[in-house]
Design a protein around this motif. Sequence first.
Motif, PDB file in Angstrom:
ATOM      1  N   SER A  19       0.827  -1.202   0.000  1.00 47.96           N
ATOM      2  CA  SER A  19       0.000   0.000   0.000  1.00 47.96           C
ATOM      3  C   SER A  19       0.860   1.251   0.000  1.00 47.96           C
ATOM      4  O   SER A  19       1.902   1.316   0.646  1.00 47.96           O
ATOM      5  CB  SER A  19      -0.912   0.019   1.235  1.00 47.96           C
ATOM      6  OG  SER A  19      -1.642   1.235   1.289  1.00 47.96           O
ATOM      7  N   ARG A  20       0.399   2.262  -0.730  1.00 44.62           N
ATOM      8  CA  ARG A  20       1.001   3.587  -0.716  1.00 44.62           C
ATOM      9  C   ARG A  20      -0.080   4.652  -0.582  1.00 44.62           C
ATOM     10  O   ARG A  20       0.131   5.824  -0.872  1.00 44.62           O
ATOM     11  CB  ARG A  20       1.814   3.804  -1.995  1.00 44.62           C
ATOM     12  CG  ARG A  20       1.042   3.610  -3.290  1.00 44.62           C
ATOM     13  CD  ARG A  20       2.000   3.541  -4.476  1.00 44.62           C
ATOM     14  NE  ARG A  20       1.336   3.525  -5.776  1.00 44.62           N
ATOM     15  CZ  ARG A  20       0.808   2.443  -6.348  1.00 44.62           C
ATOM     16  NH1 ARG A  20       0.828   1.295  -5.705  1.00 44.62           N
ATOM     17  NH2 ARG A  20       0.241   2.513  -7.539  1.00 44.62           N
ATOM     18  N   ALA A  21      -1.276   4.227  -0.135  1.00 43.00           N
ATOM     19  CA  ALA A  21      -2.434   5.110  -0.110  1.00 43.00           C
ATOM     20  C   ALA A  21      -2.457   6.045   1.103  1.00 43.00           C
ATOM     21  O   ALA A  21      -3.225   7.002   1.116  1.00 43.00           O
ATOM     22  CB  ALA A  21      -3.725   4.291  -0.144  1.00 43.00           C
ATOM     23  N   GLU A  35      -3.094  -2.031  -2.717  1.00 45.07           N
ATOM     24  CA  GLU A  35      -2.954  -2.279  -4.149  1.00 45.07           C
ATOM     25  C   GLU A  35      -3.800  -3.447  -4.630  1.00 45.07           C
ATOM     26  O   GLU A  35      -3.874  -3.693  -5.838  1.00 45.07           O
ATOM     27  CB  GLU A  35      -1.476  -2.511  -4.491  1.00 45.07           C
ATOM     28  CG  GLU A  35      -0.636  -1.256  -4.294  1.00 45.07           C
ATOM     29  CD  GLU A  35       0.817  -1.442  -4.680  1.00 45.07           C
ATOM     30  OE1 GLU A  35       1.187  -2.568  -5.072  1.00 45.07           O
ATOM     31  OE2 GLU A  35       1.571  -0.459  -4.596  1.00 45.07           O
ATOM     32  N   ASP A  57      -6.305  -1.516  -7.897  1.00 45.10           N
ATOM     33  CA  ASP A  57      -5.371  -0.836  -7.003  1.00 45.10           C
ATOM     34  C   ASP A  57      -5.839   0.575  -6.632  1.00 45.10           C
ATOM     35  O   ASP A  57      -6.141   1.390  -7.505  1.00 45.10           O
ATOM     36  CB  ASP A  57      -4.026  -0.788  -7.729  1.00 45.10           C
ATOM     37  CG  ASP A  57      -2.950  -0.001  -7.014  1.00 45.10           C
ATOM     38  OD1 ASP A  57      -3.187   0.458  -5.879  1.00 45.10           O
ATOM     39  OD2 ASP A  57      -1.874   0.150  -7.598  1.00 45.10           O
ATOM     40  N   ALA A  59      -4.303   3.731  -5.375  1.00 49.32           N
ATOM     41  CA  ALA A  59      -2.931   4.238  -5.304  1.00 49.32           C
ATOM     42  C   ALA A  59      -2.813   5.540  -4.543  1.00 49.32           C
ATOM     43  O   ALA A  59      -1.703   6.030  -4.332  1.00 49.32           O
ATOM     44  CB  ALA A  59      -2.374   4.431  -6.722  1.00 49.32           C
ATOM     45  N   THR A  60      -3.933   6.123  -4.127  1.00 47.06           N
ATOM     46  CA  THR A  60      -3.906   7.432  -3.471  1.00 47.06           C
ATOM     47  C   THR A  60      -4.717   7.411  -2.184  1.00 47.06           C
ATOM     48  O   THR A  60      -5.550   6.523  -1.966  1.00 47.06           O
ATOM     49  CB  THR A  60      -4.478   8.523  -4.393  1.00 47.06           C
ATOM     50  OG1 THR A  60      -5.863   8.245  -4.629  1.00 47.06           O
ATOM     51  CG2 THR A  60      -3.756   8.568  -5.720  1.00 47.06           C
ATOM     52  N   THR A  73      -9.461   4.360  -8.089  1.00 48.03           N
ATOM     53  CA  THR A  73      -8.572   3.271  -8.480  1.00 48.03           C
ATOM     54  C   THR A  73      -7.772   3.634  -9.721  1.00 48.03           C
ATOM     55  O   THR A  73      -8.129   4.539 -10.478  1.00 48.03           O
ATOM     56  CB  THR A  73      -9.360   1.978  -8.761  1.00 48.03           C
ATOM     57  OG1 THR A  73     -10.036   2.093 -10.021  1.00 48.03           O
ATOM     58  CG2 THR A  73     -10.375   1.695  -7.662  1.00 48.03           C
ATOM     59  N   VAL A  74      -6.693   2.894  -9.945  1.00 47.71           N
ATOM     60  CA  VAL A  74      -5.858   3.114 -11.122  1.00 47.71           C
ATOM     61  C   VAL A  74      -6.576   2.708 -12.406  1.00 47.71           C
ATOM     62  O   VAL A  74      -6.156   3.073 -13.510  1.00 47.71           O
ATOM     63  CB  VAL A  74      -4.526   2.356 -11.010  1.00 47.71           C
ATOM     64  CG1 VAL A  74      -3.730   2.821  -9.806  1.00 47.71           C
ATOM     65  CG2 VAL A  74      -4.752   0.844 -10.951  1.00 47.71           C
ATOM     66  N   LEU A  99      -4.675   8.769  -9.941  1.00 51.82           N
ATOM     67  CA  LEU A  99      -3.294   8.700  -9.461  1.00 51.82           C
ATOM     68  C   LEU A  99      -2.945   9.882  -8.569  1.00 51.82           C
ATOM     69  O   LEU A  99      -1.875   9.904  -7.963  1.00 51.82           O
ATOM     70  CB  LEU A  99      -2.338   8.664 -10.659  1.00 51.82           C
ATOM     71  CG  LEU A  99      -2.556   7.541 -11.669  1.00 51.82           C
ATOM     72  CD1 LEU A  99      -1.538   7.633 -12.797  1.00 51.82           C
ATOM     73  CD2 LEU A  99      -2.484   6.175 -10.996  1.00 51.82           C
ATOM     74  N   ARG A 147       2.339   8.366 -13.118  1.00 51.44           N
ATOM     75  CA  ARG A 147       2.372   8.899 -11.752  1.00 51.44           C
ATOM     76  C   ARG A 147       1.312   9.983 -11.601  1.00 51.44           C
ATOM     77  O   ARG A 147       0.721  10.460 -12.566  1.00 51.44           O
ATOM     78  CB  ARG A 147       3.746   9.508 -11.445  1.00 51.44           C
ATOM     79  CG  ARG A 147       4.105  10.689 -12.357  1.00 51.44           C
ATOM     80  CD  ARG A 147       5.286  11.459 -11.812  1.00 51.44           C
ATOM     81  NE  ARG A 147       5.682  12.526 -12.708  1.00 51.44           N
ATOM     82  CZ  ARG A 147       5.081  13.698 -12.798  1.00 51.44           C
ATOM     83  NH1 ARG A 147       4.027  13.956 -12.047  1.00 51.44           N
ATOM     84  NH2 ARG A 147       5.521  14.624 -13.634  1.00 51.44           N
TER      85      ARG A 147
END
Length: 341
Positions: A19-21, A35, A57, A59-60, A73-74, A99, A147
Motif C-alpha cells: 500500500s502507498r495510499a 494495491e 489498485d 494508489a492514493t 482506483t488506477v 493517481l 504517476r
Amino acid sequence: MGCREPAKSDFRYSTDASSRAGLVALADGVLTANEAGTVVRLDRSGRVRWRAALDRDVATRPALLGSSVIAGTVAGGLVRLSLEDGAELWRLTGEPPVLTAPVVDAEGKSIFLVAPDGAVRSLVAETGKTDWERPPPGKPEPTAASRGYPTPVVDGGLLVVALGDAGLMALAAQDGAKRWQQDVRDVVGMTLSRDTLYVSTGQGRVVALNVTDGAVRWEQTPAERMTGPPSLALGVLWVGASGPSPELVGLAPADGKDVVRVPLPDPLLTGVAAVGDDLLMVPTSGRQGRLLALRASTWEQAFSVRADTSLRTQPVVMDDQVIVLGLDGRVLSWRVRPGGP
C-alpha cells in the motif's frame, strides 16, 4: 522498578497487500486502502470495522466526505462508501486513472480530481455527476501516465493544483476559472496554514505564497533536492531533503530561514507529526522503516522504533498513539511516552 519503554507496540494489522495510499485519520481510528483494491477501516485498537473490495489498485489517499469516504482506483473507478459500514453509495467507472488524491471542499458539496494529463474536474458529491471540467494546461508530460500530481489544496473558494511543468495554478472552486498562476515547477508537495501556502520542489526550492493571490512571500533553496512535502509541527516548517546524504530540514515559517538540520538514516518522503509538545515523529523510507522521535528542546533523537518496511506516508497521531502505514500494507501502532526515556 525499571524505566518504562519510550514506545510500546500497540497493534499490527496487515491489509494483505502492499500500500502507498496513506492513512485517513478518523475520530476513533484510521482508514486506508491497498494495491489489491481493498479499503479498510480500523478502530484504535486495530480491530477491523469493515472491509470493502474495489475493482483495482487504490494508489492514493481516500478523502473524507461527511459520513462517507471517496476512493479512486488506477483503473478509473471512483467510489463513495459509507463511513459507518463500507456500503457503496455510488460508483463511477471508465474515468481517468485516479493517481492524484481526490480532495473535497469544506462544505462537502464538491469532489475535485486531477487526471494524469492535468485535466481538472469537479464532481457533485451527492451523485458523482460532473459539475465542471478544465482541460489539460498543455501537452501532457511523458511520465504523466505513470504517476500522479501532488495532492491539491482547497481553501475557501480556491482549488490550488500543481501540474508539473505548467506550475502552480489556483482555480475557482465554483466553476474552474483561473484565479492565479505561478511558475513553480516539479512540485513535491504543498501544505496550507491560514493564508500561506508552503510548497516544496524537486529542485530544492521551498516557496511560501499568499494563497489568495499567489504572491510570493519568501523563497529559499535549502538543499539540492526536496524529497517530501512540507509539514508544520511544533512551530517549525519541516521538509525532507537530499544532498550528500538524507536530512530533515526545519525552516522558520515566517521567512524560511534555517532552524535546524537533522541527519536521517534514509530519506523522508512524507510529512512529520508531533506527539504532544515535545516529540516530533519522523518516518523514514529505508527497508528498516525507522520511525524516529526527536526531542523538541534540542531536536536530538530521543528514540526510534523499527517497522521493518518502508514508511512513505504521514503518521497519524491520537494522543499518545502513533499509527503508521508500511509499504508492505501493514498498519502499525505504538503508544509513545512523551519525553522519551
